[in-house]
Design a protein around this motif. Structure first.
Motif, PDB file in Angstrom:
ATOM      1  N   SER A 340       0.825  -1.210   0.000  1.00 28.55           N
ATOM      2  CA  SER A 340       0.000   0.000   0.000  1.00 28.55           C
ATOM      3  C   SER A 340       0.855   1.254   0.000  1.00 28.55           C
ATOM      4  CB  SER A 340      -0.934  -0.021   1.210  1.00 28.55           C
ATOM      5  OG  SER A 340      -1.727   1.150   1.256  1.00 28.55           O
ATOM      6  N   ASP A 341       1.885   1.264   0.852  1.00 33.92           N
ATOM      7  CA  ASP A 341       2.747   2.459   0.921  1.00 33.92           C
ATOM      8  C   ASP A 341       3.478   2.681  -0.393  1.00 33.92           C
ATOM      9  OD1 ASP A 341       1.893   2.790   3.485  1.00 33.92           O
ATOM     10  OD2 ASP A 341       3.689   1.923   4.429  1.00 33.92           O
ATOM     11  N   HIS A 344       1.100   4.023  -2.963  1.00 34.06           N
ATOM     12  CA  HIS A 344       0.810   5.440  -2.749  1.00 34.06           C
ATOM     13  C   HIS A 344       2.019   6.310  -3.067  1.00 34.06           C
ATOM     14  CE1 HIS A 344      -3.263   5.453  -1.155  1.00 34.06           C
ATOM     15  NE2 HIS A 344      -2.969   4.345  -0.471  1.00 34.06           N
ATOM     16  N   GLU A 345       3.204   5.854  -2.639  1.00 33.20           N
ATOM     17  CA  GLU A 345       4.401   6.659  -2.873  1.00 33.20           C
ATOM     18  C   GLU A 345       4.743   6.764  -4.352  1.00 33.20           C
ATOM     19  OE1 GLU A 345       6.025   8.503  -0.782  1.00 33.20           O
ATOM     20  OE2 GLU A 345       4.731   7.894   0.889  1.00 33.20           O
ATOM     21  N   ARG A 347       2.633   7.040  -6.709  1.00 33.83           N
ATOM     22  CA  ARG A 347       1.691   7.878  -7.434  1.00 33.83           C
ATOM     23  C   ARG A 347       2.266   9.268  -7.726  1.00 33.83           C
ATOM     24  NH1 ARG A 347      -3.430   6.753  -8.399  1.00 33.83           N
ATOM     25  NH2 ARG A 347      -4.333   4.842  -7.567  1.00 33.83           N
ATOM     26  N   LEU A 393      -3.417  -1.445  -5.346  1.00 31.40           N
ATOM     27  CA  LEU A 393      -4.138  -0.775  -4.266  1.00 31.40           C
ATOM     28  C   LEU A 393      -5.451  -1.493  -3.952  1.00 31.40           C
ATOM     29  CD1 LEU A 393      -3.588   3.008  -5.154  1.00 31.40           C
ATOM     30  CD2 LEU A 393      -2.772   1.790  -3.127  1.00 31.40           C
TER      31      LEU A 393
END
Length: 655
Positions: A340-341, A344-345, A347, A393
């Motif tokens: 998940s991290d 997100h990172e 993106r 995700l």
């Protein structure tokens, strides 16, 4: 006492007997009534059979009681037989000794008559004197018995006489004994035709009016001569009443002791087995709670015996299992958080790269051909990268249990139309035609339109990509409390065993086969999670070279359990169904006669096993199969039409 027989048995034997009874009932003239009777008889026995199968303590105690009863009965029979033989042997020995003395006394009295007998003989009163002497002899011999025996005398030549006092010459006995009825005919014949002493077991019968019942006795007889030298038979009758009473007392004592021993052994077996079974039951209960997620459960350990060591080993196993599960859960949480991290990172830099790539892509007309092609490849791979991040995700949300379902009443026909409109460019490129069946009536269900559309888009795109340019058929149906959408293609299909792995992440049926659409390999994994989030099924069927069919089944109402699907998992035009139809057509042709022609459809199916444009007609929705359970994606073959709807397999997966 009669030995008991164990009548308990496993549920398999009970079910086998019930099946045989049902088979007999089906063939009987009153089949339904007989089946009802069998069902009524079996129903009260099922709880007892269930208790017998589930309770090992009951089985051990019952087996102990039965074996103890058998041992006690065998021992009782042996003891009673030995005691009875001993009593009879002692009685025979005493009776023969007593009778031998009586026979000697009687013969001595006949050889040395008294003075009165001699006077009677001199007066020519031999017959009366012999009769009087015989009566006196019987009374004298019986007087020494004191109810220990009775004496009877019968005249010679009476062995073939009828057993009545009037029909036997000179019959007399002591103690109101009926001599002819008490002395067996076989014994009289033996005494009449042989010399020596003879004995047999019989019954002492008394004359009418005395009120005495017959009693068992030992009869000892011998042929003697009276004072006139005429032969007669003398019998001693020894009652066996005392021996019978002693034997009955021994039987009662053995029976009482046997019952006490059997009950005592049953109680001992119950207590002993309880000491072993109780910890096992505790371990079973704790194991069930451990499997339910209560990892802190432990067994209570007391002592140092084998059961205590078992409890300690069980607790150590549970502790190690808890530690390992906690480690795996922690690792899984770290992995999900990492994915998940990272997603997100990525993106932020991806957005920057996307902006730069768009600028380059828009200016590619000013570049040389090689640079322009590089700009196009960069844009395409960035699109795929964005799709992969979005799928990662979504997978992380499912793994974390954070997926949210926004269900509302929707018409699946609208969702199917949007999916087909989006897949039309790819279908035209592949030369595939997408056909929709069963869309004449609304197909309403409470579902998340976004997630259902994502599932169907994935199925339709996969069908077009693997359809080898043949038609793709999308079928909708609704029945009972379920709605279903099936996507059928006629492409490469699935090999045996692949239907159980098709939903694995990043799994590909043919690793060497390129993805035209640039898929991420997570589409079907997300699709099956979306189906499970709705409480539905996503299943697959396929055959090599015969295409495949994916079926999405959803409950009509949210949170309603599914009991079946309105669309069979195996399509009607599969090889097995076509072969079955051809066999039925051949059977009808053979029954019709040699001049009839075979079914054209079966002939065409044999000639063209995978038609490029199959003529699929809209059929009425079949009732939901109440025996179907969420399938695991394994191939399910529908039963013939005469056997009812096809049963679905169990746990929800597919291709």
């Amino acid at each position: 006492m009669q030995p008991g027989k164990a009548r308990g048995g496993s549920r398999r034997g009970a079910l086998r007997g019930g099946g045989q009874l049902r088979h007999i009932a089906d063939g009987a003239p009153g089949g339904p009534l007989l089946r009802l009777c069998v069902r009524l008889v079996r129903r009260p026995l099922l709880p007892a059979v269930r208790i017998w199968r589930r309770n090992i303590q009951l089985r051990v105690v019952a087996a102990t009681l039965l074996m103890s009863l058998a041992v006690v009965l065998a021992l009782g029979f042996v003891v009673i037989a030995q005691v009875s033989k001993g009593l009879l042997d002692a009685k025979e020995e005493a009776a023969q000794s007593q009778a031998a003395g009586g026979f000697a006394v009687a013969q001595e009295k006949a050889n040395t008559p008294s003075a009165s007998d001699a006077a009677d003989a001199a007066d020519n009163k031999v017959g009366r004197d012999a009769s009087t002497w015989m009566n006196s002899l019987v009374k004298q011999l019986a007087s020494g018995g004191q109810t220990a025996f009775e004496v009877a005398a019968l005249g010679a030549g009476t062995a073939e006489q009828a057993p009545t006092s009037q029909g036997v010459k000179g019959a007399r006995a002591s103690g109101n004994v009926d001599p002819t009825a008490s002395v067996p005919l076989d014994l009289r014949k033996a005494v009449n035709h042989n010399t020596g002493t003879f004995k047999t077991f019989s019954q002492i019968r008394y004359t009418a009016g005395t009120g005495k019942q017959p009693e068992p006795a030992l009869v000892v007889g011998k042929r003697l001569t009276d004072i006139n030298g005429d032969p007669y038979d003398l019998y001693y009758l020894f009652p066996l009443t005392q021996e019978e009473e002693s034997l009955n007392l021994i039987k009662v004592t053995i029976a009482t002791a046997g019952v006490f021993v059997v009950v005592l052994l049953g109680a001992i077996a119950w207590l002993v087995v309880r000491q072993v079974v109780t910890p096992v039951r505790m371990a079973a209960g704790i194991a069930e709670r451990l499997s339910a997620g209560r990892l802190q459960e432990r067994m209570k350990v007391t002592g140092e015996d084998d059961i205590a060591r078992l409890g300690e080993a069980f607790n150590k196993m549970a502790q190690n299992l808890q530690n390992k599960i906690q480690q795996l859960e922690e690792l899984s949480r770290m992995q999900r958080r990492f994915v998940s991290d990272v997603s997100h990172e990525l993106r932020t830099p991806l957005t920057t790269v996307r902006m730069a790539a768009d600028v380059i892509h828009d200016a590619r007309v000013d570049f040389d051909p090689i640079t322009a092609r590089s700009a196009e490849l960069l844009a395409g791979q960035l699109d795929r990268f964005e799709s992969l991040l979005a799928d990662l995700l979504e997978i992380s949300r499912f793994d974390a249990g954070a997926a949210d379902l926004q269900a509302e009443p929707i018409d699946l026909r609208d969702v199917v139309r949007r999916v087909i409109d989006g897949a039309e460019p790819l279908a035209e490129h592949k030369g595939t035609r997408i056909r929709v069946l069963g869309d004449t009536q609304p197909v309403i269900a409470e579902a998340d339109a976004r997630r259902v559309e994502r599932v169907l888009r994935n199925l339709v795109v996969n069908a077009v990509e693997h359809g080898e340019g043949r038609d793709v058929v999308v079928r909708l149906a609704s029945a009972g409390g379920a709605v279903a959408v099936a996507v059928r293609d006629y492409g490469v299909g699935l090999k045996p065993g692949e239907a159980t792995r098709v939903f694995n992440r990043f799994w590909r049926a043919d690793p060497a086969r390129a993805r035209t659409t640039g898929g991420t390999g997570l589409g079907l994994s997300i699709a099956v999670e979306d189906a499970r989030l709705h409480g539905g099924w996503l299943q697959a069927w396929g055959e090599p070279g015969g295409g495949s069919q994916f079926r999405l089944t959803l409950p009509r109402t949210a949170d309603e359990p599914l009991r079946g699907s309105p669309i069979p998992l195996e399509p009607e035009d599969s090889r097995s169904n076509r072969a079955r139809a051809a066999a039925e057509a051949a059977g009808r042709t053979a029954a019709a006669g040699p001049g009839s022609r075979p079914d054209a459809r079966a002939e065409r199916a044999d000639r063209d096993p995978i038609p490029p444009r199959p003529a699929v007609t809209t059929a009425l929705p079949v009732p939901a199969d109440p025996t179907a359970l969420p399938g695991n994606g394994a191939r399910v073959v529908a039963r013939p039409a005469d056997q009812g709807p096809a049963q679905e397999d169990g746990t929800g997966g597919a291709r």
